[in-house]
Motif scaffolding. Structure first.
Motif, PDB file in Angstrom:
ATOM      1  N   UNK A 249       0.834  -1.211   0.000  1.00  0.00           N
ATOM      2  CA  UNK A 249       0.000   0.000   0.000  1.00  0.00           C
ATOM      3  C   UNK A 249       0.869   1.261   0.000  1.00  0.00           C
ATOM      4  N   UNK A 250       1.919   1.246  -0.805  1.00  0.00           N
ATOM      5  CA  UNK A 250       2.760   2.429  -0.932  1.00  0.00           C
ATOM      6  C   UNK A 250       3.585   2.736   0.302  1.00  0.00           C
ATOM      7  N   UNK A 251       3.721   1.745   1.192  1.00  0.00           N
ATOM      8  CA  UNK A 251       4.494   1.951   2.424  1.00  0.00           C
ATOM      9  C   UNK A 251       3.606   2.121   3.642  1.00  0.00           C
ATOM     10  N   UNK A 252       2.287   2.018   3.454  1.00  0.00           N
ATOM     11  CA  UNK A 252       1.365   2.238   4.584  1.00  0.00           C
ATOM     12  C   UNK A 252       1.143   0.972   5.419  1.00  0.00           C
ATOM     13  N   UNK A 253       1.548  -0.200   4.886  1.00  0.00           N
ATOM     14  CA  UNK A 253       1.280  -1.450   5.614  1.00  0.00           C
ATOM     15  C   UNK A 253       2.479  -2.389   5.521  1.00  0.00           C
ATOM     16  N   UNK A 254       2.681  -3.150   6.604  1.00  0.00           N
ATOM     17  CA  UNK A 254       3.790  -4.119   6.640  1.00  0.00           C
ATOM     18  C   UNK A 254       3.275  -5.438   7.200  1.00  0.00           C
ATOM     19  N   UNK A 255       3.592  -6.528   6.499  1.00  0.00           N
ATOM     20  CA  UNK A 255       3.307  -7.851   7.074  1.00  0.00           C
ATOM     21  C   UNK A 255       4.621  -8.618   7.179  1.00  0.00           C
ATOM     22  N   UNK A 256       4.678  -9.497   8.192  1.00  0.00           N
ATOM     23  CA  UNK A 256       5.854 -10.360   8.343  1.00  0.00           C
ATOM     24  C   UNK A 256       5.358 -11.797   8.410  1.00  0.00           C
ATOM     25  N   UNK A 257       5.869 -12.660   7.540  1.00  0.00           N
ATOM     26  CA  UNK A 257       5.406 -14.045   7.436  1.00  0.00           C
ATOM     27  C   UNK A 257       3.873 -14.116   7.393  1.00  0.00           C
ATOM     28  N   UNK A 258       3.284 -13.224   6.608  1.00  0.00           N
ATOM     29  CA  UNK A 258       1.835 -13.252   6.401  1.00  0.00           C
ATOM     30  C   UNK A 258       1.011 -12.557   7.476  1.00  0.00           C
ATOM     31  N   UNK A 259       1.621 -12.134   8.561  1.00  0.00           N
ATOM     32  CA  UNK A 259       0.889 -11.461   9.652  1.00  0.00           C
ATOM     33  C   UNK A 259       1.037  -9.949   9.510  1.00  0.00           C
ATOM     34  N   UNK A 260      -0.081  -9.248   9.504  1.00  0.00           N
ATOM     35  CA  UNK A 260      -0.030  -7.784   9.419  1.00  0.00           C
ATOM     36  C   UNK A 260       0.526  -7.229  10.724  1.00  0.00           C
ATOM     37  N   UNK A 261       1.612  -6.479  10.651  1.00  0.00           N
ATOM     38  CA  UNK A 261       2.198  -5.940  11.897  1.00  0.00           C
ATOM     39  C   UNK A 261       2.063  -4.422  11.991  1.00  0.00           C
ATOM     40  N   UNK A 262       1.805  -3.758  10.881  1.00  0.00           N
ATOM     41  CA  UNK A 262       1.637  -2.298  10.939  1.00  0.00           C
ATOM     42  C   UNK A 262       0.770  -1.861   9.781  1.00  0.00           C
ATOM     43  N   UNK A 263      -0.241  -1.099  10.092  1.00  0.00           N
ATOM     44  CA  UNK A 263      -1.025  -0.466   9.033  1.00  0.00           C
ATOM     45  C   UNK A 263      -1.696   0.757   9.628  1.00  0.00           C
ATOM     46  N   UNK A 264      -1.557   1.864   8.942  1.00  0.00           N
ATOM     47  CA  UNK A 264      -2.183   3.092   9.434  1.00  0.00           C
ATOM     48  C   UNK A 264      -2.747   3.825   8.233  1.00  0.00           C
ATOM     49  N   UNK A 265      -3.863   4.540   8.433  1.00  0.00           N
ATOM     50  CA  UNK A 265      -4.345   5.352   7.319  1.00  0.00           C
ATOM     51  C   UNK A 265      -3.276   6.363   6.934  1.00  0.00           C
ATOM     52  N   UNK A 266      -3.177   6.659   5.635  1.00  0.00           N
ATOM     53  CA  UNK A 266      -2.093   7.528   5.200  1.00  0.00           C
ATOM     54  C   UNK A 266      -2.218   8.924   5.805  1.00  0.00           C
TER      55      UNK A 266
END
Ligand code: NAP
Length: 312
Positions: A249-266
């Motif tokens: 999402x353009x740097x707005x979300x991060x997953x590690x081994x399939x688990x979402x660890x960070x996501x914030x509205x831009x």
């Protein structure tokens, strides 16, 4: 607290989508004027056709944000610095590295604050990815930044003109994240640049990098403006300890081994203006040329490939 008196130069897409609404709700800045070649206005503040007219009519503007295409940014920024303004630059900060270096030294000489913004860096998930790589090391990183130019730059002919950056206009956003999260430096080793027969800038680019990062084997980027359907703005990261992370999402979300660890509205531009307020308070500039240098290097070592003419 007294708000800083801010003006916007160039009321195009990004000024209207982000700068104006963010300033409207900012605790740190108030909009006091705009410059628009086409005579557009905003919120009843005075609108001028040129920056010179604006500076003459409203001498107490503290700072300007330059939201024009990059080709004209250097001259407009020099004029603003000479008029005694602190300056925020949209990305890319200039059309060439030497123009950018000139801006940096000019601002320094005059004691003005210069802020070269890289909006994609201003995401909590990017900070998380940087921390992950710092802790776990990096084995590989593959950037995919593919979007439909007709959707994201409708009718913006300047992107295909010399100095318009072509697909590096969005690609440089990915590279701004890349330089931010890498624990060392990357160097462009090869670049396949695909040019439409009737255009001056690439519509697609495939880059391979070497680096000085221990253990990093494969670093690459795939930029393409011919993507249909949803845009793909992501990078696949393999850490030194074997985990698979995906920054998306353009740097707005991060997953590690399939688990979402960070996501914030831009809130990229909210964070950019907070950063600018801090820089102004400290009288410090923030002028990272890294992403621009990688684009320049890609254009220097790039191999030219031809494709069909492009029409809107
Ligand atoms: P745009 O819609 O074409 O707007 C640029 C505006 O600059 C024009 O509408 C015009 O506004 C002014 N302008 C154009 N040519 C000029 C010239 N020769 N001299 C002075 N002013 C001129 O482009 P944009 O998409 O907003 O992009 C502008 C910059 O923001 C680019 O560097 C781009 O990479 C960056 N950016 C864009 C986006 C996005 O989503 N589009 C996102 C982030 C960053 P007036 O007629 O009002 O003067």
């Amino acid at each position: 607290m007294t708000k800083r008196r801010m003006a916007i130069i160039g009321l195009g897409k990004i000024a209207q989508d982000q700068h104006l609404p963010v300033i409207d709700k900012s605790d740190d800045f108030e909009l006091v004027a705009v410059t628009s070649q086409r005579g557009l206005g905003h919120g009843g503040v005075p609108s001028f056709r040129t920056p010179a007219e604006m500076y003459a009519a409203i001498p107490d503007i503290d700072a300007v944000a330059i939201c024009t295409p990059p080709e004209v940014r250097h001259a407009i920024a020099i004029e603003a610095l000479d008029a005694g303004k602190d300056v925020m630059l949209e990305k890319p900060p200039a059309a060439t590295l030497s123009e950018f270096e000139d801006l940096v030294s000019h601002a320094q000489r005059l004691g003005r604050v210069l802020f070269a913004t890289w909006h994609s860096q201003y995401n909590p998930a990017v900070d998380e990815a940087r921390a992950l790589i710092a802790a776990a090391g990096l084995r590989s990183l593959r950037i995919e930044w593919r979007e439909d130019v007709r959707k994201w730059h409708p009718g913006q002919d300047w992107v295909f003109e010399p100095g318009g950056f072509g697909v590096f206009d969005p690609g440089i956003n990915a590279l701004s994240i890349f330089v931010r999260i890498l624990p060392g430096s990357a160097f462009v080793k090869s670049a396949d640049l695909t040019y439409p027969a009737n255009r001056q800038t690439p519509i697609a680019a495939k880059l391979a990098f070497s680096s000085n990062i221990t253990g990093a084997l494969l670093l690459s980027a795939d930029f393409d403006w011919r993507e249909q359907g949803d845009e793909k703005w992501h990078m696949m990261i393999e850490t030194g300890d074997g985990r698979s992370a995906r920054l998306f999402k353009g740097g707005a979300a991060l997953s590690i081994d399939g688990q979402l660890v960070a996501e914030a509205p831009s809130e990229e531009y909210e964070r950019i203006y907070i950063r600018f307020a801090d820089l102004l308070a400290e009288r410090k500039s923030d002028v990272d040329a890294g992403p621009l240098r990688l684009v320049a290097d890609a254009l220097m070592v790039g191999k030219r490939l031809a494709t069909d003419p492009f029409e809107w």
